[in-house]
Design a protein around this motif. Structure first.
Motif, PDB file in Angstrom:
ATOM      1  N   ARG A 158       0.835  -1.214   0.000  1.00 51.73           N
ATOM      2  CA  ARG A 158       0.000   0.000   0.000  1.00 51.73           C
ATOM      3  C   ARG A 158       0.864   1.256   0.000  1.00 51.73           C
ATOM      4  O   ARG A 158       0.578   2.225  -0.707  1.00 51.73           O
ATOM      5  CB  ARG A 158      -0.921  -0.011   1.234  1.00 51.73           C
ATOM      6  N   ARG A 162       1.597   4.621  -2.811  1.00 50.62           N
ATOM      7  CA  ARG A 162       1.582   6.046  -2.469  1.00 50.62           C
ATOM      8  C   ARG A 162       2.885   6.730  -2.915  1.00 50.62           C
ATOM      9  O   ARG A 162       2.874   7.824  -3.483  1.00 50.62           O
ATOM     10  CB  ARG A 162       1.403   6.217  -0.963  1.00 50.62           C
ATOM     11  N   ARG A 174      -0.176   5.663 -14.111  1.00 51.63           N
ATOM     12  CA  ARG A 174      -0.874   5.594 -12.827  1.00 51.63           C
ATOM     13  C   ARG A 174      -0.504   4.309 -12.088  1.00 51.63           C
ATOM     14  O   ARG A 174      -0.190   3.298 -12.714  1.00 51.63           O
ATOM     15  CB  ARG A 174      -2.389   5.618 -13.050  1.00 51.63           C
ATOM     16  N   ASN A 176      -2.080   1.996  -8.733  1.00 51.56           N
ATOM     17  CA  ASN A 176      -3.125   1.828  -7.732  1.00 51.56           C
ATOM     18  C   ASN A 176      -3.076   0.426  -7.150  1.00 51.56           C
ATOM     19  O   ASN A 176      -2.484  -0.494  -7.742  1.00 51.56           O
ATOM     20  CB  ASN A 176      -4.508   2.080  -8.354  1.00 51.56           C
ATOM     21  N   SER A 227     -10.605   4.838 -15.011  1.00 53.60           N
ATOM     22  CA  SER A 227      -9.954   5.235 -13.757  1.00 53.60           C
ATOM     23  C   SER A 227      -8.825   6.230 -14.018  1.00 53.60           C
ATOM     24  O   SER A 227      -7.869   6.307 -13.244  1.00 53.60           O
ATOM     25  CB  SER A 227      -9.395   3.998 -13.045  1.00 53.60           C
ATOM     26  N   MET A 230      -7.259   8.433 -11.230  1.00 53.26           N
ATOM     27  CA  MET A 230      -6.926   7.726  -9.992  1.00 53.26           C
ATOM     28  C   MET A 230      -5.456   7.314 -10.011  1.00 53.26           C
ATOM     29  O   MET A 230      -5.013   6.657 -10.952  1.00 53.26           O
ATOM     30  CB  MET A 230      -7.789   6.474  -9.829  1.00 53.26           C
ATOM     31  N   THR A 231      -4.737   7.684  -8.990  1.00 53.78           N
ATOM     32  CA  THR A 231      -3.397   7.150  -8.756  1.00 53.78           C
ATOM     33  C   THR A 231      -3.092   7.230  -7.271  1.00 53.78           C
ATOM     34  O   THR A 231      -3.602   8.112  -6.569  1.00 53.78           O
ATOM     35  CB  THR A 231      -2.329   7.874  -9.595  1.00 53.78           C
ATOM     36  N   SER A 233      -4.205   5.216  -5.176  1.00 54.66           N
ATOM     37  CA  SER A 233      -5.446   4.837  -4.490  1.00 54.66           C
ATOM     38  C   SER A 233      -5.488   3.340  -4.205  1.00 54.66           C
ATOM     39  O   SER A 233      -4.675   2.563  -4.712  1.00 54.66           O
ATOM     40  CB  SER A 233      -6.655   5.214  -5.347  1.00 54.66           C
ATOM     41  N   GLU A 234      -6.465   2.954  -3.414  1.00 55.52           N
ATOM     42  CA  GLU A 234      -6.702   1.546  -3.108  1.00 55.52           C
ATOM     43  C   GLU A 234      -8.189   1.246  -3.252  1.00 55.52           C
ATOM     44  O   GLU A 234      -9.029   1.975  -2.720  1.00 55.52           O
ATOM     45  CB  GLU A 234      -6.239   1.214  -1.688  1.00 55.52           C
TER      46      GLU A 234
END
Length: 244
Positions: A158, A162, A174, A176, A227, A230-231, A233-234
Motif C-alpha cells: 500500500r 503512495r 498511474r 493503484n 480510472s 486515480m493514482t 489509491s486503493e
C-alpha cells in the motif's frame, strides 16, 4: 466491451485464481495478455482456455533473470506495455513466537521484493496512459491472527503505491492497489482450509466469499481509462470485510 482494445498487459501470478480471471476479463475487453507464473502446466491450461490473445512466460518474480526474460519477450513481440498487474503473491500462517526467518524471507521475497522488481522491470516499456495495478489485501488494513508477516507485506504494498504515485509525476502512468478480501481461489482454500475460509466469508456484510471474476472486474476498471483520474489509491473488493 472494448475498453482495453489494442492494449498490452502483463499479469503475474496469471496461471490461476484472480490473475487468471483478470487476464480473461482483460482479453474480453480487447487486450493482449502475457501471463507470468511458476507452473508451466497451469500456464499452458490458461492459454488454451483464453485463446489467441494470451501468451505465457514461465518464471518466478523472485528470479531477476526470469523477470528480464518476461519483459524482453514483451518488448520483442509487442514493443511496449500498457497494463502491468503485479499480482503474484503468497503467504503462510505462523503466530508470534513461531515465525521463522525462512517464512519471513519467502513471503517478503515474493510479495514485496518480487513486486518491486516486477514493476521496475516493466516500467521502461510503459508510456503515458499506462496503468500499474498492485495486489494488496484486507490484511494490510486490519490485524489478522497468525498472519502478521503476510499482512506486513501488504501494508508495504500500500505504501509503495503512495510513494510511486509521487515518483511517476509527469509520466502519465498511474499506480493503484487492488485489495481483495476472502476470495474463492484454489490457493486460498489450500492455505486456509475450505471450511474455515467459508466461515470467514460468512462474516462479511455480504455473507459470502468473493469470486475471482468479481475482483477481475475491478482490475479491468483500474486498467482502463475509466480510472484515468486515480493514482495512489486503493480499491477493496472484500464484501465489506475491512470497511466496518
Amino acid at each position: 466491451m472494448d475498453r482495453l482494445a489494442g492494449r498490452i498487459a502483463v499479469v503475474t501470478g496469471g496461471g490461476s485464481g484472480i490473475g487468471l480471471a483478470s487476464a480473461r476479463r482483460f482479453i474480453e475487453e480487447g487486450a493482449t495478455v502475457y501471463l507470468f507464473g511458476r507452473r508451466q502446466d497451469a500456464l499452458d491450461a490458461a492459454v488454451a482456455s483464453l485463446g489467441d490473445r494470451a501468451r505465457a512466460v514461465q518464471g518466478s518474480v523472485t528470479d531477476q533473470a526470469d523477470l528480464d526474460r518476461l519483459f524482453a519477450t514483451v518488448k520483442d513481440e509487442a514493443g511496449h506495455l500498457d497494463i502491468l498487474f503485479a499480482n503474484a503473491g503468497g503467504g503462510s500462517f505462523a503466530p508470534l513466537g513461531r515465525i521463522t526467518r525462512e517464512q519471513y524471507d519467502a513471503t517478503f521475497d515474493v510479495n514485496v521484493k518480487g513486486l518491486i522488481f516486477t514493476v521496475q522491470g516493466g516500467l521502461p516499456l510503459m508510456r503515458a496512459g499506462g496503468s500499474i495495478i498492485l495486489t494488496g489485501s484486507t490484511t494490510g488494513e486490519m490485524g489478522t491472527p497468525q498472519f502478521s508477516i503476510y499482512s506486513a507485506t501488504k501494508g508495504a504494498v500500500r505504501n509503495l503505491a503512495r510513494s510511486w504515485a509521487q515518483d511517476l509525476r509527469g509520466t502519465g502512468i498511474r499506480v493503484n492497489v487492488l485489495s481483495p478480501g476472502p476470495t474463492r481461489t484454489d490457493l486460498a482454500l489450500e492455505v486456509v482450509g475450505e471450511a474455515e475460509f467459508e466461515a470467514l466469508g460468512a462474516t462479511t456484510p455480504l455473507g459470502r466469499l468473493g469470486e475471482p471474476s468479481e475482483t477481475a472486474g475491478a482490475a479491468a476498471f483500474l486498467a482502463s481509462d475509466d480510472s484515468s483520474y486515480m493514482t495512489g489509491s486503493e480499491i477493496f473488493v472484500d464484501g465489506g470485510l475491512a470497511q466496518i
